[in-house]
Design a protein around this motif. Structure first.
Motif, PDB file in Angstrom:
ATOM      1  N   PRO A 131      55.683   8.967  25.619  1.00 26.59           N
ATOM      2  CA  PRO A 131      54.347   9.338  25.532  1.00 26.59           C
ATOM      3  C   PRO A 131      53.103   8.698  26.580  1.00 26.59           C
ATOM      4  CG  PRO A 131      54.944   8.509  23.477  1.00 26.59           C
ATOM      5  CD  PRO A 131      56.052   8.485  24.749  1.00 26.59           C
ATOM      6  N   ALA A 132      53.467   7.940  27.104  1.00 27.68           N
ATOM      7  CA  ALA A 132      52.452   7.224  28.234  1.00 27.68           C
ATOM      8  C   ALA A 132      52.585   8.071  29.379  1.00 27.68           C
ATOM      9  CB  ALA A 132      52.816   5.583  28.578  1.00 27.68           C
ATOM     10  N   LEU A 133      53.731   8.638  29.857  1.00 28.89           N
ATOM     11  CA  LEU A 133      53.886   9.423  30.964  1.00 28.89           C
ATOM     12  C   LEU A 133      53.363  10.897  30.369  1.00 28.89           C
ATOM     13  CD1 LEU A 133      57.163   8.129  32.265  1.00 28.89           C
ATOM     14  CD2 LEU A 133      55.151   7.755  33.099  1.00 28.89           C
ATOM     15  N   THR A 134      53.448  11.220  29.503  1.00 25.23           N
ATOM     16  CA  THR A 134      52.948  12.490  29.055  1.00 25.23           C
ATOM     17  C   THR A 134      51.262  12.547  29.401  1.00 25.23           C
ATOM     18  OG1 THR A 134      54.775  12.699  27.322  1.00 25.23           O
ATOM     19  CG2 THR A 134      52.815  14.134  27.168  1.00 25.23           C
ATOM     20  N   THR A 135      50.785  11.397  28.686  1.00 27.31           N
ATOM     21  CA  THR A 135      49.370  11.421  29.026  1.00 27.31           C
ATOM     22  C   THR A 135      48.814  11.233  30.590  1.00 27.31           C
ATOM     23  OG1 THR A 135      48.939  10.009  26.848  1.00 27.31           O
ATOM     24  CG2 THR A 135      47.428   9.727  28.495  1.00 27.31           C
ATOM     25  N   ILE A 136      49.623  10.667  31.331  1.00 25.99           N
ATOM     26  CA  ILE A 136      49.533  10.513  32.593  1.00 25.99           C
ATOM     27  C   ILE A 136      49.573  12.051  33.310  1.00 25.99           C
ATOM     28  CG2 ILE A 136      50.254   9.880  34.893  1.00 25.99           C
ATOM     29  CD1 ILE A 136      51.166   7.002  33.374  1.00 25.99           C
ATOM     30  N   ALA A 137      50.762  12.524  32.799  1.00 26.38           N
ATOM     31  CA  ALA A 137      51.089  14.154  33.513  1.00 26.38           C
ATOM     32  C   ALA A 137      50.032  15.013  32.697  1.00 26.38           C
ATOM     33  CB  ALA A 137      52.420  14.451  33.122  1.00 26.38           C
ATOM     34  N   GLN A 138      49.495  15.064  31.796  1.00 25.09           N
ATOM     35  CA  GLN A 138      48.501  15.879  31.197  1.00 25.09           C
ATOM     36  C   GLN A 138      47.160  15.611  31.955  1.00 25.09           C
ATOM     37  OE1 GLN A 138      48.834  15.160  27.066  1.00 25.09           O
ATOM     38  NE2 GLN A 138      49.794  16.904  26.685  1.00 25.09           N
ATOM     39  N   ARG A 139      46.753  14.379  32.145  1.00 27.17           N
ATOM     40  CA  ARG A 139      45.547  13.940  32.783  1.00 27.17           C
ATOM     41  C   ARG A 139      45.671  14.552  34.225  1.00 27.17           C
ATOM     42  NH1 ARG A 139      45.678   8.528  33.061  1.00 27.17           N
ATOM     43  NH2 ARG A 139      46.309   8.584  35.334  1.00 27.17           N
ATOM     44  N   HIS A 140      46.635  14.305  35.149  1.00 25.69           N
ATOM     45  CA  HIS A 140      46.835  14.701  36.556  1.00 25.69           C
ATOM     46  C   HIS A 140      46.863  16.332  36.499  1.00 25.69           C
ATOM     47  CE1 HIS A 140      47.753  14.651  40.478  1.00 25.69           C
ATOM     48  NE2 HIS A 140      48.564  15.613  40.261  1.00 25.69           N
ATOM     49  N   THR A 141      47.668  16.820  35.801  1.00 25.12           N
ATOM     50  CA  THR A 141      47.846  18.311  35.965  1.00 25.12           C
ATOM     51  C   THR A 141      46.845  19.260  35.143  1.00 25.12           C
ATOM     52  OG1 THR A 141      49.464  18.623  34.269  1.00 25.12           O
ATOM     53  CG2 THR A 141      50.135  17.965  36.296  1.00 25.12           C
ATOM     54  N   GLY A 142      46.508  18.569  34.057  1.00 22.18           N
ATOM     55  CA  GLY A 142      45.572  19.275  33.422  1.00 22.18           C
ATOM     56  C   GLY A 142      45.873  20.434  32.463  1.00 22.18           C
ATOM     57  N   SER A 143      47.524  20.307  32.348  1.00 23.22           N
ATOM     58  CA  SER A 143      48.275  21.344  31.698  1.00 23.22           C
ATOM     59  C   SER A 143      49.052  20.972  30.369  1.00 23.22           C
ATOM     60  CB  SER A 143      49.238  22.193  32.767  1.00 23.22           C
ATOM     61  OG  SER A 143      50.105  21.447  33.003  1.00 23.22           O
ATOM     62  N   ALA A 144      49.647  21.756  29.705  1.00 20.93           N
ATOM     63  CA  ALA A 144      50.205  21.466  28.656  1.00 20.93           C
ATOM     64  C   ALA A 144      51.654  21.388  29.215  1.00 20.93           C
ATOM     65  CB  ALA A 144      50.728  22.532  27.753  1.00 20.93           C
ATOM     66  N   ARG A 145      52.551  20.559  28.385  1.00 23.24           N
ATOM     67  CA  ARG A 145      54.033  19.970  28.880  1.00 23.24           C
ATOM     68  C   ARG A 145      54.651  21.253  29.577  1.00 23.24           C
ATOM     69  NH1 ARG A 145      56.925  15.977  27.713  1.00 23.24           N
ATOM     70  NH2 ARG A 145      55.561  15.234  25.744  1.00 23.24           N
ATOM     71  N   ARG A 146      55.400  20.854  30.516  1.00 24.76           N
ATOM     72  CA  ARG A 146      56.286  21.606  31.244  1.00 24.76           C
ATOM     73  C   ARG A 146      57.699  21.095  31.016  1.00 24.76           C
ATOM     74  NH1 ARG A 146      55.280  25.263  35.343  1.00 24.76           N
ATOM     75  NH2 ARG A 146      57.057  24.670  36.553  1.00 24.76           N
ATOM     76  N   SER A 147      58.624  22.001  30.539  1.00 27.77           N
ATOM     77  CA  SER A 147      59.828  21.357  30.431  1.00 27.77           C
ATOM     78  C   SER A 147      60.701  21.115  31.361  1.00 27.77           C
ATOM     79  CB  SER A 147      60.886  22.639  29.547  1.00 27.77           C
ATOM     80  OG  SER A 147      60.958  23.809  30.473  1.00 27.77           O
ATOM     81  N   THR A 148      61.682  20.284  31.389  1.00 23.40           N
ATOM     82  CA  THR A 148      62.460  20.095  32.633  1.00 23.40           C
ATOM     83  C   THR A 148      63.123  21.150  33.089  1.00 23.40           C
ATOM     84  OG1 THR A 148      63.064  17.750  31.458  1.00 23.40           O
ATOM     85  CG2 THR A 148      64.480  18.702  33.126  1.00 23.40           C
ATOM     86  N   THR A 149      63.597  22.207  32.396  1.00 21.43           N
ATOM     87  CA  THR A 149      64.152  23.567  32.717  1.00 21.43           C
ATOM     88  C   THR A 149      63.086  24.208  33.932  1.00 21.43           C
ATOM     89  OG1 THR A 149      65.468  23.508  30.924  1.00 21.43           O
ATOM     90  CG2 THR A 149      65.232  25.615  32.025  1.00 21.43           C
ATOM     91  N   GLU A 150      61.868  24.304  33.237  1.00 18.42           N
ATOM     92  CA  GLU A 150      60.800  25.130  34.019  1.00 18.42           C
ATOM     93  C   GLU A 150      60.502  24.121  35.178  1.00 18.42           C
ATOM     94  OE1 GLU A 150      57.397  26.624  31.172  1.00 18.42           O
ATOM     95  OE2 GLU A 150      57.711  24.252  30.816  1.00 18.42           O
ATOM     96  N   VAL A 151      60.559  22.890  35.351  1.00 14.67           N
ATOM     97  CA  VAL A 151      60.435  22.007  36.561  1.00 14.67           C
ATOM     98  C   VAL A 151      61.178  22.366  37.426  1.00 14.67           C
ATOM     99  CG1 VAL A 151      60.206  19.852  37.468  1.00 14.67           C
ATOM    100  CG2 VAL A 151      58.716  20.548  35.363  1.00 14.67           C
ATOM    101  N   ILE A 152      62.613  22.236  37.034  1.00 17.73           N
ATOM    102  CA  ILE A 152      63.756  22.476  37.923  1.00 17.73           C
ATOM    103  C   ILE A 152      63.864  24.136  38.514  1.00 17.73           C
ATOM    104  CG2 ILE A 152      66.034  22.343  38.140  1.00 17.73           C
ATOM    105  CD1 ILE A 152      66.099  20.052  36.172  1.00 17.73           C
ATOM    106  N   ALA A 153      63.566  25.121  37.541  1.00 20.76           N
ATOM    107  CA  ALA A 153      63.599  26.392  37.993  1.00 20.76           C
ATOM    108  C   ALA A 153      62.390  26.458  38.980  1.00 20.76           C
ATOM    109  CB  ALA A 153      63.386  27.039  37.009  1.00 20.76           C
ATOM    110  N   ALA A 154      61.368  26.068  39.021  1.00 16.96           N
ATOM    111  CA  ALA A 154      60.241  26.087  39.956  1.00 16.96           C
ATOM    112  C   ALA A 154      60.733  25.488  41.174  1.00 16.96           C
ATOM    113  CB  ALA A 154      58.859  25.720  39.317  1.00 16.96           C
ATOM    114  N   ALA A 155      61.173  24.220  41.163  1.00 16.12           N
ATOM    115  CA  ALA A 155      61.709  23.788  42.591  1.00 16.12           C
ATOM    116  C   ALA A 155      62.695  24.417  43.251  1.00 16.12           C
ATOM    117  CB  ALA A 155      62.068  22.137  42.217  1.00 16.12           C
ATOM    118  N   GLN A 156      63.569  24.952  42.450  1.00 19.10           N
ATOM    119  CA  GLN A 156      64.788  25.673  43.108  1.00 19.10           C
ATOM    120  C   GLN A 156      64.385  26.885  43.707  1.00 19.10           C
ATOM    121  OE1 GLN A 156      67.920  24.363  43.556  1.00 19.10           O
ATOM    122  NE2 GLN A 156      66.781  22.604  42.806  1.00 19.10           N
TER     123      GLN A 156
END
Length: 173
Positions: A131-156
């Motif tokens: 939860p604490a990191l979700t709050t940080i990620a949302q604050r920084h990105t301004g977006s809803a959760r991105r799944s691990t699969t989405e993150v890795i696919a975008a990087a690849q």
């Protein structure tokens, strides 16, 4: 004395100190307090490429695993803000991969309970959102959760360009 700026982005420091690496005891990653200095980074790059003439690498290392492999920003787009640069892993045994397409996606990996090097070695546990990191990620990105699969696919999707860079610096056989 150098006036090299080694200060990590504040949100990266905040995320790394939010408890993830302390809560996951088997996790092999040591985040740095500052970026690795350019002289040390050049020396590491020359050793990694086995090329004593290799110049300054396009990376800013912010942490390492127990073997000396580095997590770093890949300065792929000169002039773009650091938080828009890709995050990569360069292993001590020559392995490499893209971890995230930018700092925001890296923060989502952490928020999803996935450490930077688990994207290389595989996730051997069921990650749970933090939860604490979700709050940080949302604050920084301004977006809803991105799944691990989405993150890795975008990087690849950027992997061919990363591989081309590394192949250009591979030692001749």
């Amino acid at each position: 004395m150098t006036d090299e700026n080694l200060t990590l982005p504040a949100v990266l420091v905040e995320a790394h100190t939010a408890g993830f690496f302390h809560e996951h005891s088997g996790h092999d990653f040591d985040p740095y307090d500052t970026f690795m200095g350019s002289g040390e980074m050049i020396e590491w790059w020359q050793n990694w490429t086995n090329d004593p003439m290799a110049g300054a690498p396009p990376f800013r290392a912010f942490g390492q695993d127990g073997t000396g492999g580095l997590a770093a920003f890949w300065l792929r787009n000169p002039g773009h803000p650091l938080d828009r640069q890709s995050v990569v892993f360069l292993g001590s045994e020559g392995e490499y991969t893209l971890i995230a397409r930018d700092l925001g996606d890296y923060l989502w990996l952490l928020a999803n309970g996935v450490g930077p090097l688990e994207t290389v070695d595989g996730i051997e546990r069921v990650p749970e959102p933090i939860p604490a990191l979700t709050t940080i990620a949302q604050r920084h990105t301004g977006s809803a959760r991105r799944s691990t699969t989405e993150v890795i696919a975008a990087a690849q999707a950027q992997f061919p360009a990363f591989e081309a860079l590394l192949n250009a610096h591979a030692p001749a056989e």
